[in-house]
Design an enzyme around this catalytic site. Structure first.
Site, short mmCIF file in Angstrom:
data_model
loop_
_atom_site.label_atom_id
_atom_site.label_comp_id
_atom_site.label_asym_id
_atom_site.label_seq_id
_atom_site.Cartn_x
_atom_site.Cartn_y
_atom_site.Cartn_z
N TYR A 66 0.87 -1.18 0.00
CA TYR A 66 0.00 0.00 0.00
C TYR A 66 0.90 1.23 0.00
O TYR A 66 1.53 1.56 1.01
CB TYR A 66 -0.90 -0.04 1.23
CG TYR A 66 -1.95 1.05 1.32
CD1 TYR A 66 -2.09 2.04 0.36
CD2 TYR A 66 -2.84 1.07 2.39
CE1 TYR A 66 -3.05 3.02 0.45
CE2 TYR A 66 -3.82 2.05 2.50
CZ TYR A 66 -3.91 3.01 1.54
OH TYR A 66 -4.88 3.99 1.65
N LYS A 125 -1.03 -1.03 -4.18
CA LYS A 125 -2.19 -0.16 -4.08
C LYS A 125 -1.66 1.25 -4.29
O LYS A 125 -1.04 1.83 -3.41
CB LYS A 125 -2.90 -0.30 -2.74
CG LYS A 125 -4.13 0.59 -2.60
CD LYS A 125 -4.77 0.43 -1.24
CE LYS A 125 -5.94 1.40 -1.07
NZ LYS A 125 -6.52 1.35 0.30
N VAL A 169 -9.02 -0.63 -5.59
CA VAL A 169 -9.37 -0.82 -4.19
C VAL A 169 -10.29 0.33 -3.82
O VAL A 169 -9.86 1.48 -3.70
CB VAL A 169 -8.13 -0.83 -3.27
CG1 VAL A 169 -8.55 -0.96 -1.81
CG2 VAL A 169 -7.20 -1.98 -3.66
#
Length: 306
Positions: free
Chosen positions: A135, A163, A205
């Site tokens: 992330y 992400k 996401v």
């Protein structure tokens, strides 16, 4: 194995008025996500209020979700820990309880340098067989995982995706140019989602998907099928709602939207508190306006027939 593509909701945690887990409403929301055609479930992130959950609550939510999806889609759990030791332990617990993969933030609280960040991710990757999505959100977490850092991290075969939340749309192209499909890209910013997908991102996401799963998946499926105009039309309607995700009160905002669509409750865990006053009125107005103008969706799950 995780196929890092498609829409993966960062699901909220449902609480009762007594501040206990509301598993019935949690399952109602997960069911709505699956019926809409999401491609994975991500839990334990900011929207999941993970920093306020006990380890026992996290394990209950993971086990319940794994049982409910029954292998139809991967279940990803977020790791946001202060120490490498705690992150390794969290990965082991996730693997034991049936998680399909991990989403990982850099170390919390301590602002690690590049070498420390690389070592952190690498040590956790070596400790688990689970695939990992890094992330990368330097805006909120102050640590950027650069492309040079990814060059080193990708020596670990189970570090497979990012992400992408740098807010720099051109980063999608930079990643594709450098790593091709070795590093899958999932957009982590709702207001840049369609733009990222059109530039080659593999997935999304998503946040507002928690309240509007069908619309979110429709945008993804339409753009994937080359029906760009149709995707843009839904996305333009969606944008005022998506902007509720890029706000410090994103959890409260999205939970209000979940209430409006019948698949959530407004309860949050302190120190968060439900919205009040003018702030609440403004968010409700955005939601109400969107519902009044909610688009009719095409049969996006069977686009070959359209």
């Amino acid at each position: 194995m995780v196929n890092w593509q498609g829409v993966m909701p960062a699901v909220t945690t449902k609480f009762t008025a007594k501040d206990t887990l509301d598993l019935a409403m949690f399952k109602t929301n997960i069911r709505a996500q699956l019926e809409a055609g999401v491609h994975g479930i991500i839990m334990g992130g900011t929207l999941g209020e993970a920093s306020t959950l006990t380890d026992e609550e996290k394990q209950i939510l993971l086990k319940e979700t794994v049982d409910m999806v029954a292998g139809d889609v991967p279940v990803i759990i977020n790791i946001a820990e202060q120490t490498t030791k705690a992150a390794v332990k969290a990965a082991a617990v996730a693997e034991k309880n049936g998680a399909s993969g991990l989403m990982m933030l850099p170390p919390m609280r301590y602002k690690a340098d590049d070498y420390e960040t690389i070592t952190y991710f690498t040590e956790v990757a070596k400790s688990t067989a689970l695939p990992i999505m890094v992330y990368n959100n330097p805006v909120d977490y102050k640590v950027e995982v650069t492309l040079d850092m990814f060059e080193e991290l990708l020596s670990q075969p189970n570090i497979q995706a990012v992400k992408e939340s740098t807010r720099d749309i051109s980063n999608v192209t930079r990643i594709k140019n450098r790593f091709a499909d070795r590093l899958k890209i999932l957009c982590g910013v709702d207001t840049l989602a369609l733009e990222s997908l059109l530039m080659g991102a593999d997935g999304w996401v998503a946040g507002l998907v928690d309240a509007f799963p069908a619309e979110t998946v429709a945008i993804y499926e339409l753009q994937k099928a080359g029906k760009i105009k149709e995707a843009i039309n839904i996305y333009r309607w969606f944008l005022p709602l998506l902007e509720l995700d890029i706000n410090s009160k994103l959890v409260q905002n999205i939970k209000l939207a979940e209430v409006a669509t019948g698949i959530g409750t407004e309860y949050v865990r302190a120190p968060r508190l439900p919205l009040t006053g003018q702030e609440r009125k403004q968010v409700l107005q955005i939601i109400t306006t969107a519902l009044q103008n909610r688009p009719t969706l095409p049969n996006y799950q069977n686009l070959s027939t359209i």
